[in-house]
Design an enzyme around this catalytic site. Structure first.
Site, PDB file in Angstrom:
ATOM      1  N   GLY A  12       0.789  -1.242   0.000  1.00 57.84           N
ATOM      2  CA  GLY A  12       0.000   0.000   0.000  1.00 57.84           C
ATOM      3  C   GLY A  12       0.810   1.275   0.000  1.00 57.84           C
ATOM      4  CB  SER A  13       4.305   2.210  -0.840  1.00 59.17           C
ATOM      5  OG  SER A  13       4.459   1.733  -2.151  1.00 59.17           O
ATOM      6  CG  ASN A  14       1.732   3.207  -5.751  1.00 61.87           C
ATOM      7  OD1 ASN A  14       2.071   4.204  -6.374  1.00 61.87           O
ATOM      8  ND2 ASN A  14       2.362   2.043  -5.845  1.00 61.87           N
ATOM      9  CG  LEU A  87     -10.770  -9.965 -13.547  1.00 60.78           C
ATOM     10  CD1 LEU A  87      -9.743  -9.038 -14.164  1.00 60.78           C
ATOM     11  CD2 LEU A  87     -10.913 -11.229 -14.368  1.00 60.78           C
ATOM     12  CG  ASN A 102      -4.588  -1.544 -12.637  1.00 65.29           C
ATOM     13  OD1 ASN A 102      -4.361  -1.658 -11.417  1.00 65.29           O
ATOM     14  ND2 ASN A 102      -4.009  -2.322 -13.529  1.00 65.29           N
ATOM     15  CG  HIS A 104       0.924  -3.421 -15.158  1.00 63.78           C
ATOM     16  ND1 HIS A 104       0.536  -4.539 -14.441  1.00 63.78           N
ATOM     17  CD2 HIS A 104       1.988  -3.802 -15.905  1.00 63.78           C
ATOM     18  CE1 HIS A 104       1.329  -5.552 -14.761  1.00 63.78           C
ATOM     19  NE2 HIS A 104       2.216  -5.130 -15.649  1.00 63.78           N
TER      20      HIS A 104
HETATM   21  C1  GAR Z   1       2.758  -1.323  -7.591  1.00 63.21           C
HETATM   22  O1  GAR Z   1       4.066  -1.330  -8.116  1.00 63.21           O
HETATM   23  C2  GAR Z   1       1.753  -1.488  -8.708  1.00 63.21           C
HETATM   24  O2  GAR Z   1       2.160  -0.920  -9.912  1.00 63.21           O
HETATM   25  C3  GAR Z   1       1.658  -2.976  -8.827  1.00 63.21           C
HETATM   26  O3  GAR Z   1       1.685  -3.427  -7.494  1.00 63.21           O
HETATM   27  C4  GAR Z   1       2.534  -2.556  -6.729  1.00 63.21           C
HETATM   28  C5  GAR Z   1       1.857  -2.244  -5.422  1.00 63.21           C
HETATM   29  O4  GAR Z   1       2.763  -1.592  -4.555  1.00 63.21           O
HETATM   30  N1  GAR Z   1       0.481  -3.389  -9.507  1.00 63.21           N
HETATM   31  C6  GAR Z   1       0.443  -4.463 -10.300  1.00 63.21           C
HETATM   32  O5  GAR Z   1       1.405  -5.199 -10.474  1.00 63.21           O
HETATM   33  C7  GAR Z   1      -0.899  -4.701 -10.974  1.00 63.21           C
HETATM   34  N2  GAR Z   1      -0.799  -5.730 -11.958  1.00 63.21           N
HETATM   35  P1  GAR Z   1       2.244  -0.882  -3.226  1.00 63.21           P
HETATM   36  O6  GAR Z   1       1.331  -1.896  -2.518  1.00 63.21           O
HETATM   37  O7  GAR Z   1       3.455  -0.607  -2.430  1.00 63.21           O
HETATM   38  O8  GAR Z   1       1.498   0.330  -3.627  1.00 63.21           O
END
Ligand code: GAR
Length: 213
Positions: A12-14, A87, A102, A104
């Site tokens: 969940g850093s984003n 999904l 989303n 990616h």
């Molecule tokens: C992020 O890098 C995002 O782009 C990726 O998961 C990570 C979550 O990081 N998403 C995918 O791969 C979707 N197919 P976070 O939990 O630290 O935000």
């Protein structure tokens, strides 16, 4: 106020970055964080960020209308997927058509699809000796990592970059651009659809937090 729900399965850093970015916004509010994993670190972040959080198992997501009911009850306008690995059911995709975004961690259509997430993507990029990688922000349809691309940011890779290093570079792009692109999309503001970022030594330093509001 436009209300967004962030769906996340992992760290969940984003999510944290997006919540902080909109904390003082007069137009957009992160109203809920929803996860499919009861032990995901994003739920701890939700607690200390004081954003209401909810957990639904994969079956609840896919075979019941519980999530839809919650989104209705909370009057959610937009859904942001930030590392969400389930999904979404067609009912939600249809209802929120054009309002589910989303991110990616690759330059789609490369390195997308089922099973391609997080570090797996960066390992594949390194194994293929790619000279660049980046992020893709897109509106979703009922398939993994497909739908209309709204933004890509590219960054050059060095032949010596490990998967870890690529992940670091790509995360920096995510932190820098994802909240801004969300804001521009929701507020229907024009923005660049493709940017190339020059690598800098300490990519983490490009993490941006909105300080002007
Ligand atoms: C992020 O890098 C995002 O782009 C990726 O998961 C990570 C979550 O990081 N998403 C995918 O791969 C979707 N197919 P976070 O939990 O630290 O935000």
């Amino acid at each position: 106020m436009i209300r967004i729900a962030i769906l996340a399965s992992g760290s969940g850093s984003n999510t944290e970055n997006i919540v902080k970015y909109f904390a003082k916004s007069a137009e957009i509010e992160v109203s809920a964080i929803i996860s499919n994993k009861a032990d995901a670190y994003v739920l701890e972040r939700a607690q200390y960020l004081h954003v209401p959080s909810y957990v639904f198992g994969k079956t609840e997501f896919l075979e019941t209308n519980k999530v839809q009911l919650l989104l209705d009850e909370l009057k959610i306008d937009w859904i942001i997927l930030a590392g969400f690995l389930v999904l979404l059911p067609v009912s939600i995709v249809d209802k929120y058509e054009g309002r589910i975004v989303n991110i990616h961690p690759s330059l789609l259509p490369k390195y997308g699809g089922k099973g391609m997430y997080g570090d797996r993507v960066h390992k594949a990029v390194v194994e293929a000796h790619e000279k660049e990688s980046g992020i893709t922000i897109h509106k979703i349809d009922a398939n993994y990592d497909r739908g209309t691309t709204v933004f890509q940011a590219k960054i050059k890779l060095k032949p010596t970059d490990t998967a870890e290093k690529v992940a670091q570079k790509v995360h920096a792009l995510e932190y820098k651009f994802f909240p801004v692109v969300i804001e521009n999309l929701i507020l229907n503001r024009p923005f660049e659809k493709e940017v190339t970022v020059e690598p800098i030594d300490n990519e983490q330093s490009v993490r941006v937090e909105r300080k002007d509001r």
